[in-house]
Design a protein around this motif. Structure first.
Motif, short mmCIF file in Angstrom:
data_model
loop_
_atom_site.label_atom_id
_atom_site.label_comp_id
_atom_site.label_asym_id
_atom_site.label_seq_id
_atom_site.Cartn_x
_atom_site.Cartn_y
_atom_site.Cartn_z
N PRO A 112 0.66 -0.89 -0.08
CA PRO A 112 0.04 0.10 0.03
C PRO A 112 0.75 1.19 -0.02
CG PRO A 112 -0.86 -1.61 1.78
CD PRO A 112 0.46 -2.09 1.20
N PHE A 114 0.35 3.97 1.50
CA PHE A 114 0.52 4.55 2.80
C PHE A 114 1.89 4.04 3.39
CE2 PHE A 114 -4.32 4.45 2.82
CZ PHE A 114 -4.42 5.85 3.54
N GLU A 115 2.19 2.97 3.16
CA GLU A 115 3.63 2.14 3.76
C GLU A 115 4.74 2.79 2.92
OE1 GLU A 115 3.28 -2.15 3.92
OE2 GLU A 115 1.37 -2.12 5.03
N GLU A 120 0.36 8.10 7.89
CA GLU A 120 -0.64 7.51 8.71
C GLU A 120 -2.09 7.27 8.10
OE1 GLU A 120 -0.07 6.79 11.87
OE2 GLU A 120 1.96 7.26 11.57
N ARG A 121 -2.77 6.27 8.42
CA ARG A 121 -4.13 5.93 8.00
C ARG A 121 -5.23 6.60 8.64
NH1 ARG A 121 -4.20 1.13 5.12
NH2 ARG A 121 -2.35 0.15 5.00
N ASP A 122 -5.35 7.06 9.82
CA ASP A 122 -6.22 7.76 10.49
C ASP A 122 -6.37 9.21 10.76
OD1 ASP A 122 -7.46 4.94 10.86
OD2 ASP A 122 -6.25 4.64 12.35
N GLU A 243 -5.46 5.49 -4.11
CA GLU A 243 -3.95 5.98 -4.34
C GLU A 243 -3.90 6.95 -5.58
OE1 GLU A 243 -2.08 2.13 -1.83
OE2 GLU A 243 -1.61 2.32 -4.09
N LYS A 339 -11.52 7.20 -0.27
CA LYS A 339 -10.48 7.01 0.61
C LYS A 339 -9.14 7.96 0.61
CE LYS A 339 -12.47 3.88 3.11
NZ LYS A 339 -12.97 4.13 4.62
N ASN A 342 -8.08 10.42 3.24
CA ASN A 342 -7.07 9.75 4.31
C ASN A 342 -5.83 10.20 4.07
OD1 ASN A 342 -9.71 8.22 4.49
ND2 ASN A 342 -8.87 7.05 5.78
N LEU A 343 -5.20 9.89 2.67
CA LEU A 343 -4.02 10.17 2.35
C LEU A 343 -3.55 11.56 2.30
CD1 LEU A 343 -3.82 7.42 -0.30
CD2 LEU A 343 -2.31 7.46 1.23
N ASN A 346 -3.50 13.29 6.23
CA ASN A 346 -2.53 12.69 6.82
C ASN A 346 -1.07 13.36 6.13
OD1 ASN A 346 -3.35 11.46 9.12
ND2 ASN A 346 -4.38 9.93 7.73
#
Length: 353
Positions: A112, A114-115, A120-122, A243, A339, A342-343, A346
Motif C-alpha cells: 500500500p 500508505f507504507e 498515517e491511515r487515520d 491511491e 479514501k 485519508n492520504l 495525513n
C-alpha cells in the motif's frame, strides 16, 4: 487429461493462487510492480503511445462484436452443445484472466502507498476541518489569480492534447521528491467510448492489455488534468483508486501551471466537502460560505454535465464495478475513490499546501 479441460482447470488454479497473493505484498512489490511490470508497461507505451487513436478501444469493439456474433450463432445449438460451449467460454476467460493479471492487475496485491510514503491511515474530524479550511484558502487564492474575480468560474485555455502533454511537467516535479512516481513515454488517448463512459459515470479508465490511458473527452475541462493524471498513475502500476486519486492530485498541484493547480485543489476540496456532507451538514454549510462563488460555479458545471446522462445504466455499472474492485483486493469497492482524503489529510499534517 483431455486438452479441452486444461484451460478451465488453469483458470481455477489462477483464482486459488490470487487468493494467496494478499499475504505477500512485499513479494509482489519487488518482483512484479518494480520488476516485470516496469518493462511490460514501458514497452506497451513506447509501441502504442505515438498512435493518435485508441488501439485498446478498437480491440474491445472487435471483442464485443465477436461475442455478439458467437451468441447469435449458438442460439439454436446451445441446448445440445452446452457443455462444449461452457468449456470454450471458460477457456477464453482463463486466457484473458491470465493476461489481465500478467500485464497489469497483479498490482492490486502490491504494498500500500500508505507504507511506501510513510503516511498515517487515520485522522480526526478536527484534522479534516483544519485541512479543509486550508484547502479552501488555497483554492480561493488560485481561482482569484486566474480570473481576477471571485464570482467567475475558471475556463481552461488549453486543448485536451495540450493538457495530456503538460501533465508530464507535474509528474517530473513530483518524481524529484519520490522516484517511484517517475513517468515516461506518454500514452493517453481520448476514448472512442466516451459517450458510453459518460452514461456509466466515468471520466476515464486504463486498458490493462495495452496500457493506454483512456480519457472521456466529453467531461468538463477543469476536471481533465486530475482525471488524466489519475489514469497515468494506473499506468505506473498503482491499482488502488484512492491511491491514484491521491497521486493524480499531487501531480496536478505540483505542476507549475495555475490551471493545473486549480484542477487539483478544486477536485480535492470537492472530496473534502463531500466528506462533511456525510459527517456534519452544519459544518458543510459554514464551509461553503467561505468558498468563492466561481469555484461553486465550476462544481455546478460538473454536476449539470453528469446529471444529463444519469440513467439506470450508471447505477447498474457502478454495482458491477463495486463488486469488481472488491474481488480485486479493494475491500471498500467503489467507495475507495473517497479514501484518498485519508492520504491527503495525513500527508499534509506535516506539510504546507
Amino acid at each position: 487429461m483431455q486438452r479441452k479441460y486444461f484451460l478451465p482447470i488453469f483458470l481455477l488454479i489462477q483464482i486459488l493462487i490470487l487468493k494467496i497473493m494478499p499475504f505477500f505484498p512485499e513479494f509482489v512489490e519487488r518482483f512484479y510492480s518494480n520488476g516485470l511490470y516496469v518493462f511490460i508497461s514501458k514497452f506497451s507505451r513506447i509501441i502504442l503511445g505515438k498512435i493518435p487513436f485508441s488501439i485498446g478501444d478498437i480491440l474491445y469493439g472487435i471483442l464485443i462484436f465477436y461475442i455478439l456474433k458467437s451468441i447469435w450463432k449458438a442460439r439454436k445449438t446451445w441446448r445440445s452443445q452446452w457443455k462444449n460451449a461452457v468449456l470454450k467460454t471458460l477457456s477464453y476467460l482463463s486466457v484473458a484472466y491470465f493476461l489481465f493479471h500478467l500485464l497489469w492487475a497483479m498490482n492490486y496485491y502490491r504494498q500500500p502507498l500508505f507504507e511506501k510514503m510513510k503516511i498515517e491511515r487515520d485522522y480526526s474530524d478536527a484534522d479534516l476541518l483544519t485541512f479543509t479550511k486550508k484547502l479552501i484558502a488555497k483554492t480561493n487564492e488560485i481561482q482569484s489569480q486566474i480570473t481576477k474575480n471571485d464570482s467567475l468560474k475558471v475556463v481552461f485555455p488549453y486543448s485536451q492534447e495540450q493538457v495530456f502533454e503538460m501533465n508530464l511537467g507535474g509528474y517530473k516535479t513530483l518524481s524529484k521528491q519520490y522516484s517511484f512516481f517517475e513517468y515516461s513515454h506518454l500514452s493517453i488517448k481520448k476514448s472512442l467510448f466516451s459517450l458510453p463512459l459518460t452514461y456509466m459515470g466515468f471520466g476515464g479508465y486504463l486498458n490493462p492489455f495495452t496500457n493506454e490511458a483512456q480519457i472521456n473527452y466529453l467531461m468538463p475541462m477543469y476536471n481533465l488534468p486530475t482525471t488524466s493524471c489519475h489514469e497515468m498513475a494506473h499506468q505506473m502500476g498503482f491499482a488502488s483508486e484512492s491511491e491514484c486519486n491521491f497521486i493524480g492530485f499531487l501531480a496536478s498541484v505540483k505542476n507549475k501551471d495555475l490551471y493545473f493547480k486549480y484542477s487539483g485543489y478544486s477536485t480535492a476540496l470537492r472530496y473534502c466537502l463531500g466528506n462533511w456532507q456525510i459527517r456534519d451538514e452544519k459544518v458543510l454549510d459554514e464551509l461553503l460560505k467561505t468558498v468563492h462563488p466561481g469555484i461553486l460555479k465550476n462544481y455546478s458545471e460538473s454536476e449539470d454535465f453528469w446529471k444529463q446522462y444519469q440513467t439506470p445504466i450508471e447505477t447498474g455499472f457502478h454495482i458491477f464495478y463495486d463488486n469488481f474492485l472488491k474481488s480485486n483486493n479493494q475491500k471498500e469497492g467503489i467507495e475507495s475513490y473517497n479514501k484518498f482524503v485519508n492520504l491527503m489529510v495525513n500527508y499534509y499534517t506535516v506539510r504546507t499546501l
